[in-house]
Scaffold this active site. Structure first.
Site, PDB file in Angstrom:
ATOM      1  N   ASN A   1       0.803  -1.223   0.000  1.00 55.65           N
ATOM      2  CA  ASN A   1       0.000   0.000   0.000  1.00 55.65           C
ATOM      3  C   ASN A   1       0.837   1.274   0.000  1.00 55.65           C
ATOM      4  O   ASN A   1       0.287   2.373  -0.014  1.00 55.65           O
ATOM      5  CB  ASN A   1      -0.997   0.002   1.171  1.00 55.65           C
ATOM      6  CG  ASN A   1      -0.318  -0.078   2.520  1.00 55.65           C
ATOM      7  OD1 ASN A   1       0.899  -0.186   2.604  1.00 55.65           O
ATOM      8  ND2 ASN A   1      -1.112  -0.028   3.579  1.00 55.65           N
TER       9      ASN A   1
ATOM     10  N   ASP B   1      -1.677  -8.476  -9.015  1.00 57.08           N
ATOM     11  CA  ASP B   1      -2.737  -9.462  -8.839  1.00 57.08           C
ATOM     12  C   ASP B   1      -4.105  -8.783  -8.966  1.00 57.08           C
ATOM     13  O   ASP B   1      -4.241  -7.595  -8.670  1.00 57.08           O
ATOM     14  CB  ASP B   1      -2.608 -10.128  -7.462  1.00 57.08           C
ATOM     15  CG  ASP B   1      -2.698  -9.113  -6.324  1.00 57.08           C
ATOM     16  OD1 ASP B   1      -1.831  -8.216  -6.264  1.00 57.08           O
ATOM     17  OD2 ASP B   1      -3.630  -9.206  -5.509  1.00 57.08           O
TER      18      ASP B   1
END
Length: 197
Positions: free
Chosen positions: A75, A100
């Site tokens: 993040n 992903d």
């Protein structure tokens, strides 16, 4: 007409994941796995760089490219990606992010330029740091979590036994698609790889 930028500057191919051996086999680390495969194909190894990323300068499909794996957690990927891009003076139009994707079935690869982050914190961080969403994405399908499993738990688990048998082919397709984006542009690459699954 393809979407390949016409100048001859380098490309940046970023694989997203979390650093450290405890995360290495996680679904969330599919981007790292693809970039590692590209480095292997190029006969190179990623090395620590002052941008807080592991990087390798390589040739992909005959073009100059920089491979990168941010050393921050997922993040916070934007800072290292922006630093690598700035260091190598790479146009955002030549940035390819491999990540992903929950909303794509396991085994499928999908490609796009721009768009939202679809709840993917790595993409949100990169878009914020680059000041644009207009970069290329190689989306590696990992499928949805089973039953009521939380998505955050699912992505931080390793691929299952059956998935691991299919994983090498998925990673090959994702790596192939990144190279084809460089040589052929977005639309021909979509036409080829979106037809596979």
């Amino acid at each position: 007409m393809t979407n390949v930028p016409t100048d001859d500057g380098p490309w940046l191919v970023v694989g997203l994941g979390n650093p450290g051996p405890g995360y290495a086999g996680n679904r969330h680390n599919a981007g790292f796995m693809v970039v590692d495969l590209l480095a292997e194909r190029a006969g190179s190894r990623l090395k620590s760089h002052r941008s807080r990323a592991d990087v390798a300068e390589v040739r992909l499909a005959g073009a100059r490219a920089v491979l990168a794996r941010p050393l921050s957690f997922m993040n916070l990927s934007g800072g290292p990606v922006s630093a690598v891009r700035t260091f190598y003076k790479i146009d955002p139009a030549r940035v390819i992010v491999v990540h992903d994707e929950l909303d794509i079935p396991f085994g499928a690869v999908r490609l796009k330029r721009g768009g939202g982050d679809n709840g993917h914190n790595g993409l949100r961080s990169i878009s914020s740091a680059l000041g644009t969403r207009d970069y290329l994405r190689v989306r590696v399908g990992i499928g949805r979590p089973p039953g009521r499993m939380d998505a955050a738990d699912f992505v931080l688990r390793d691929f299952g036994t059956a998935e691991r048998r299919e994983l090498p082919l998925l990673l090959e397709h994702a790596a192939d698609s990144a190279e084809m984006l460089i040589t052929d542009g977005l639309e021909p690459t979509q036409n080829r790889f979106h037809a596979l699954l």
